[in-house]
Design a protein around this motif. Structure first.
Motif, mmCIF file in Angstrom:
data_model
loop_
_atom_site.group_PDB
_atom_site.id
_atom_site.type_symbol
_atom_site.label_atom_id
_atom_site.label_comp_id
_atom_site.label_asym_id
_atom_site.label_seq_id
_atom_site.Cartn_x
_atom_site.Cartn_y
_atom_site.Cartn_z
ATOM 1 N N LEU A 92 0.835 -1.209 0.000
ATOM 2 C CA LEU A 92 0.000 0.000 0.000
ATOM 3 C C LEU A 92 0.872 1.263 0.000
ATOM 4 C CD1 LEU A 92 -2.844 -1.075 2.483
ATOM 5 C CD2 LEU A 92 -3.003 -0.802 0.008
ATOM 6 N N ARG A 93 2.038 1.194 0.675
ATOM 7 C CA ARG A 93 2.937 2.355 0.670
ATOM 8 C C ARG A 93 3.576 2.536 -0.704
ATOM 9 N NH1 ARG A 93 5.804 1.682 6.589
ATOM 10 N NH2 ARG A 93 4.455 3.116 7.694
ATOM 11 N N VAL A 97 -0.859 4.515 -1.636
ATOM 12 C CA VAL A 97 -2.161 4.562 -0.958
ATOM 13 C C VAL A 97 -1.997 5.132 0.455
ATOM 14 C CG1 VAL A 97 -4.109 3.182 -0.111
ATOM 15 C CG2 VAL A 97 -3.049 2.639 -2.302
ATOM 16 N N VAL A 240 -3.078 -1.484 -7.591
ATOM 17 C CA VAL A 240 -3.767 -0.480 -6.757
ATOM 18 C C VAL A 240 -3.042 0.866 -6.738
ATOM 19 C CG1 VAL A 240 -4.801 -2.236 -5.266
ATOM 20 C CG2 VAL A 240 -2.638 -1.192 -4.600
ATOM 21 N N ARG A 241 -1.990 1.004 -7.594
ATOM 22 C CA ARG A 241 -1.198 2.251 -7.578
ATOM 23 C C ARG A 241 -2.074 3.454 -7.867
ATOM 24 N NH1 ARG A 241 3.581 0.775 -9.714
ATOM 25 N NH2 ARG A 241 4.351 0.666 -7.583
ATOM 26 N N ARG A 242 -1.888 4.501 -7.059
ATOM 27 C CA ARG A 242 -2.660 5.740 -7.233
ATOM 28 C C ARG A 242 -1.883 6.698 -8.115
ATOM 29 N NH1 ARG A 242 -5.950 6.209 -2.242
ATOM 30 N NH2 ARG A 242 -7.254 4.379 -2.525
ATOM 31 N N GLU A 246 -3.781 12.185 -7.273
ATOM 32 C CA GLU A 246 -4.748 11.759 -6.266
ATOM 33 C C GLU A 246 -4.184 11.885 -4.853
ATOM 34 O OE1 GLU A 246 -6.929 8.091 -6.435
ATOM 35 O OE2 GLU A 246 -6.947 8.197 -8.610
ATOM 36 N N LEU A 247 -2.808 11.874 -4.753
ATOM 37 C CA LEU A 247 -2.180 11.917 -3.445
ATOM 38 C C LEU A 247 -2.178 13.321 -2.851
ATOM 39 C CD1 LEU A 247 0.918 9.665 -4.119
ATOM 40 C CD2 LEU A 247 -1.022 9.121 -2.681
ATOM 41 N N ALA B 66 -6.846 -0.436 -0.308
ATOM 42 C CA ALA B 66 -6.723 0.591 -1.358
ATOM 43 C C ALA B 66 -8.038 1.307 -1.596
ATOM 44 C CB ALA B 66 -6.240 -0.056 -2.649
#
Lengths: 248, 68
Positions: A92-93, A97, A240-242, A246-247, B66
């Motif tokens: 997730l990091r 995310v 799942v990469r953003r 979006e960050l 996510a």
């Protein structure tokens, strides 16, 4: 007899896992030393190491009395919980995310807290500073002890795993003494990703052994399992990469 | 006592961060144990339950994380 081939995965897993924890503890100890000097920092660190030593001395003989298959099952399940938790967080990091762990920020936060206490004229500040170092060493050290026991117990690999952890301590200490600042450049998430992969593989292997599974290829199965987790982890991170916007 | 509580919390936190992940992993291990003991499955069968189950749990937990 322990061969290099069987000891190497235990040494490297203990080394990499311990590296992450030792860097985190070192950051706090350095913050304490910067604000209040080395005396409370080293006193707290020594007391923390003392408590960890007692923990190891108590746990060591207990482990020898537990039947091997039960030990493998319990440690395997704990490793699965620990390893998959690390891997999930690292995925997730790396996908953006959740935020990356920042040693510079941790150092600044600890320094600010101690400086604030100093401004308020806290008479027990040395004691508080020493306690901060003690807590950091004990809390991160408990994880190191678990990693060493988990990858080393049950197969006579406690010594190689301990050497891996000791090497991590000495490396962080040596670099820390030379650069004298938080080790913010250590690629913490990449290390956690790698260690999460290895500990998850060890976890499945030990749990299987505890349940009576005879793995194809014996110890080599750990490598195959690790490669499988690595592929799944990398695939999930890209899935799942953003996007960067979006960050923000 | 404060330090002791911190250590206990840290120990718990070492293994449980996402409750779904932790409970599902335990569920997979129980399923593998049932396959091994009740159905007397071969090593391959029990190993497959463990591997596929844990990877499935990880995928599901990451996708859930996510989406939050």
């Amino acid at each position: 007899m322990t061969t290099w081939a069987t000891a190497a995965p235990a040494i490297s897993a203990a080394f990499l896992g311990s590296l992450v924890e030792v860097v985190e503890a070192f950051t706090i100890v350095l913050a304490v030393a910067t604000v209040r000097g080395w005396r409370p920092a080293l006193t707290g660190t020594a007391a923390g190491f003392g408590l960890l030593a007692v923990l190891v001395l108590v746990l060591g003989p207990v482990l020898d009395r537990v039947p091997l298959q039960a030990l493998q099952l319990v440690i395997g399940v704990l490793l699965l919980l620990f390893g998959l938790r690390w891997l999930r967080k690292a995925i997730l990091r790396s996908a953006g995310v959740i935020a990356l762990h920042d040693e510079t920020l941790a150092f600044a936060k600890e320094t600010a807290e101690l400086s604030e206490s100093a401004r308020h004229g806290d008479r027990h500040l040395d004691w508080i500073a020493g306690l901060a170092a003690f807590k950091a060493v004990v809390l991160e050290g408990v994880e190191v002890v678990f990693i060493v026991i988990a990858v080393g117990a049950g197969r006579g690999l406690l010594w190689p795993a301990s050497l891996g952890a000791l090497a991590a301590c000495l490396l962080v200490l040596a670099i820390g003494v030379i650069v004298h600042r938080p080790l913010a450049r250590v690629p913490e998430n990449t290390l956690k990703f790698g260690v999460g992969v290895m500990l998850s593989a060890f976890g499945i292997y030990w749990t299987g052994e505890g349940l009576g599974v005879e793995w194809l290829g014996h110890d080599a199965a750990i490598l195959v399992l690790a490669l499988g987790f690595l592929a799944v982890g990398l695939g999930l991170a890209s899935l799942v990469r953003r996007p960067r916007q979006e960050l923000a | 006592m404060h330090v002791l509580r911190l250590i206990v919390n840290e120990l718990f936190g070492m293994f449980v961060d996402d409750e779904f992940l932790a409970l599902s992993v335990i569920g997979v291990v129980i399923a593998a144990a049932i396959v091994a003991t009740v159905f007397h499955a071969s090593s391959v069968g029990t190993g497959l339950v463990l591997v596929v189950g844990c990877i499935g749990v990880l995928m599901s937990s990451v996708v859930q994380g996510a989406g939050r």
